[in-house]
Scaffold this active site. Structure first.
Site, mmCIF file in Angstrom:
data_model
loop_
_atom_site.group_PDB
_atom_site.id
_atom_site.type_symbol
_atom_site.label_atom_id
_atom_site.label_comp_id
_atom_site.label_asym_id
_atom_site.label_seq_id
_atom_site.Cartn_x
_atom_site.Cartn_y
_atom_site.Cartn_z
ATOM 1 N N ALA A 12 0.800 -1.225 0.000
ATOM 2 C CA ALA A 12 0.000 0.000 0.000
ATOM 3 C C ALA A 12 0.838 1.282 0.000
ATOM 4 O O ALA A 12 0.732 2.109 -0.916
ATOM 5 C CB ALA A 12 -0.948 -0.015 1.199
ATOM 6 N N GLU A 36 10.032 -5.781 -3.962
ATOM 7 C CA GLU A 36 9.047 -6.483 -3.140
ATOM 8 C C GLU A 36 9.477 -7.946 -3.013
ATOM 9 O O GLU A 36 9.694 -8.629 -4.017
ATOM 10 C CB GLU A 36 7.657 -6.401 -3.789
ATOM 11 C CG GLU A 36 6.605 -7.317 -3.189
ATOM 12 C CD GLU A 36 6.431 -7.153 -1.684
ATOM 13 O OE1 GLU A 36 6.409 -8.197 -0.998
ATOM 14 O OE2 GLU A 36 6.339 -6.012 -1.205
ATOM 15 N N CYS A 46 -5.996 -6.540 4.825
ATOM 16 C CA CYS A 46 -7.171 -6.456 5.703
ATOM 17 C C CYS A 46 -8.308 -7.344 5.215
ATOM 18 O O CYS A 46 -9.195 -7.715 5.988
ATOM 19 C CB CYS A 46 -7.670 -5.011 5.785
ATOM 20 S SG CYS A 46 -6.442 -3.841 6.393
ATOM 21 N N ASP A 288 2.958 0.625 7.758
ATOM 22 C CA ASP A 288 2.995 -0.040 9.062
ATOM 23 C C ASP A 288 4.359 -0.004 9.732
ATOM 24 O O ASP A 288 4.496 -0.440 10.882
ATOM 25 C CB ASP A 288 2.558 -1.508 8.915
ATOM 26 C CG ASP A 288 1.093 -1.639 8.549
ATOM 27 O OD1 ASP A 288 0.403 -0.608 8.498
ATOM 28 O OD2 ASP A 288 0.644 -2.779 8.309
ATOM 29 N N ASN A 310 -2.068 4.030 2.760
ATOM 30 C CA ASN A 310 -2.347 4.646 1.466
ATOM 31 C C ASN A 310 -2.207 6.166 1.525
ATOM 32 O O ASN A 310 -1.701 6.787 0.579
ATOM 33 C CB ASN A 310 -3.753 4.252 1.006
ATOM 34 C CG ASN A 310 -3.776 2.874 0.368
ATOM 35 O OD1 ASN A 310 -3.412 2.722 -0.796
ATOM 36 N ND2 ASN A 310 -4.196 1.869 1.124
ATOM 37 N N TRP A 439 -32.431 11.344 18.412
ATOM 38 C CA TRP A 439 -31.087 11.625 18.906
ATOM 39 C C TRP A 439 -30.195 10.440 18.555
ATOM 40 O O TRP A 439 -30.414 9.332 19.022
ATOM 41 C CB TRP A 439 -31.088 11.847 20.423
ATOM 42 C CG TRP A 439 -31.544 13.215 20.813
ATOM 43 C CD1 TRP A 439 -32.816 13.609 21.080
ATOM 44 C CD2 TRP A 439 -30.719 14.366 20.968
ATOM 45 N NE1 TRP A 439 -32.861 14.938 21.390
ATOM 46 C CE2 TRP A 439 -31.574 15.434 21.336
ATOM 47 C CE3 TRP A 439 -29.350 14.610 20.844
ATOM 48 C CZ2 TRP A 439 -31.106 16.719 21.565
ATOM 49 C CZ3 TRP A 439 -28.886 15.895 21.075
ATOM 50 C CH2 TRP A 439 -29.749 16.936 21.432
#
Length: 457
Positions: A12, A36, A46, A288, A310, A439
């Site tokens: 990300a 990578e 996630c 992270d 991101n 409310w």
């Protein structure tokens, strides 16, 4: 002559930074090389629990942009390539091709560190046995699915009851497993106060998930075939055909540490508002692997979430590409679910407020997701913290069903704006019986908090 940007990490933060920099500068102005070590780029970690659970039907739905797509945009993304050394003074990185073993140095003018986080894997006997799984990467998710299909029995143990733990408990339940969650703390979801965690505990029990608190794991027991057969705690043994680790993550900053870059209390890289590593004009970091400013406590925190990663990437890419952007900080908003139970929090817990020396009041209210008379109205519990002297909102936690979780966004905006609970009561929120009581539950809590602040003097 063009400059070279090197990016360490292809998910990300790293690839958002590379993509944004490419939007601002063409290949003739900026060469971009990204490394990578995994098999996939730009994917949603996630989403792994929901893929494993079957809500997301195919793995590739979690991939936002494949390596070929990045390369088509003149980003030289080199997969299965691990950065093994960072030479800050020499402005170069050493890499190793994980397929061939070949090593090389690559120079840089600008560097982005987006090495992410690594899962906490406690050094327990049997922790590496077949049938014991983490869920950090897409490869991890596929290995778990294969293990679920091959399991001889239908008993699963989840170690840890944080976000990943409760999400994986739901996924395993959906596969027809008998699920036990073992948690070091007394209540699940340590990101909540214990009284709100107790509500999660009760709901998980009601869903058929056995949740055992105050039970740190001491070892993983294996059978004659070497596969996991049980998980042991001081209180007993829990049979298991599959074990999933949900014990949290820590910043992956081993490269940065070895290179002498500044780290914070949580071992995350420290940056300024532009996400530039402190004291280094040509190095940025995001995702992270960094610590960020908590706008409520005014202290650095490690908050590993894809939303932040991101945003960090966009900020970094803008600055690398010659523009200007900042990341001011976070208020610690997170939302999750286990089956139909929604769990959300933002701001400080009571423990957090005490640690930074804030005096506070708390209120807890019971309300419903819609007007009480409207069909489908579901209960929810809202807990709110406010500063005792000023009435400034400090934090909100919500546990409930049906659209309870996203109501935390009201509080997140109020926290970011530095609002008092009294000011919150005047917020002009949308109302109609199918969507909310007259409310809103968050405003009911704010009204009660106003009273608590006044009563406290």
């Amino acid at each position: 002559m063009s400059e070279r940007l090197v990016v360490i990490g292809g998910d990300a933060a790293g690839m958002s930074a590379a993509s944004q920099a490419r939007r601002l500068k063409g290949p003739g102005e900026l060469e971009i090389v990204a490394f990578e070590r995994g098999h996939f780029s730009s994917y949603s970690a996630c989403g792994i629990p929901y893929w494993v659970g079957g809500d997301v039907p195919v793995r590739d739905a979690l991939i936002a942009r494949a390596p070929e797509e990045h390369r088509a945009r003149d980003i030289d993304l080199r997969m299965r390539t691990e950065v093994t050394e960072l030479d800050v003074a020499g402005q170069r990185v050493r890499t190793r091709d994980l397929e061939s073993g070949a090593e090389a140095w690559t120079g840089f003018d600008k560097l982005v560190i987006a090495t992410g986080a690594r899962p906490l894997r406690p050094p327990l006997p049997g922790i590496d046995a077949p049938g014991v799984h983490g869920v950090q990467t897409l490869d991890d998710g596929q290995a778990l699915l294969d293990s679920l299909s091959a399991a001889r029995g239908r008993r699963a143990v989840v170690v840890g009851a944080g976000y990943i733990g409760v999400e994986m408990a739901e996924a395993l339940l959906g596969h027809g497993f008998e699920v036990t969650v073992l948690n070091r703390s007394e209540q699940p979801m340590a990101t909540l106060d214990p009284d709100m965690g107790r509500l999660v505990h009760e709901a998980m029990d009601g869903l058929g998930i056995t949740t055992v608190g105050s039970s740190p794991v001491t070892k993983i027991l294996t059978g004659e075939d070497g596969r996991v057969r049980a998980v042991a705690t001081d209180g007993g043994e829990y049979p298991a055909d599959v074990v999933v680790l949900g014990t949290g993550v820590v910043p992956e900053t081993s490269l940065a540490r070895a290179a002498g870059l500044p780290l914070g209390a949580y071992d995350g890289l420290l940056t300024d508002l532009s996400m530039r590593v402190r004291g280094h004009g040509n190095i940025w970091a995001g995702g992270d692997c960094v610590e960020v400013l908590d706008l409520v406590s005014q202290r650095e925190r490690h908050v590993p979430l894809g939303t932040h990663a991101n945003k960090h990437g966009q900020v970094i890419g803008s600055n690398v590409g010659g523009g200007y952007a900042t990341f001011p900080g976070v208020v610690g908003t997170a939302v999750s679910k286990v089956c139909d139970l929604e769990i959300a929090r933002t701001g400080l817990r009571e423990k957090d407020a005490r640690e930074v020396g804030l005096q506070y009041v708390t209120v807890t209210v019971e309300s419903t997701s819609r007007a009480g008379y409207y069909p489908g109205a579901a209960p929810m519990t809202v807990k709110m913290l406010a500063e005792r002297r000023t009435g400034r909102l400090l934090g909100v936690q919500i546990v409930g069903r049906e659209v309870a979780g996203k109501r935390v966004d009201i509080a997140a905006v109020a926290l970011t704006a530095g609002m008092t609970v009294e000011a919150m009561t005047a917020l002009d929120l949308g109302y109609a019986p199918p969507f909310s009581p007259v409310w809103d539950p968050v405003l009911v809590a704010a009204r009660k908090a106003v009273g608590a602040v006044r009563a406290a003097g």
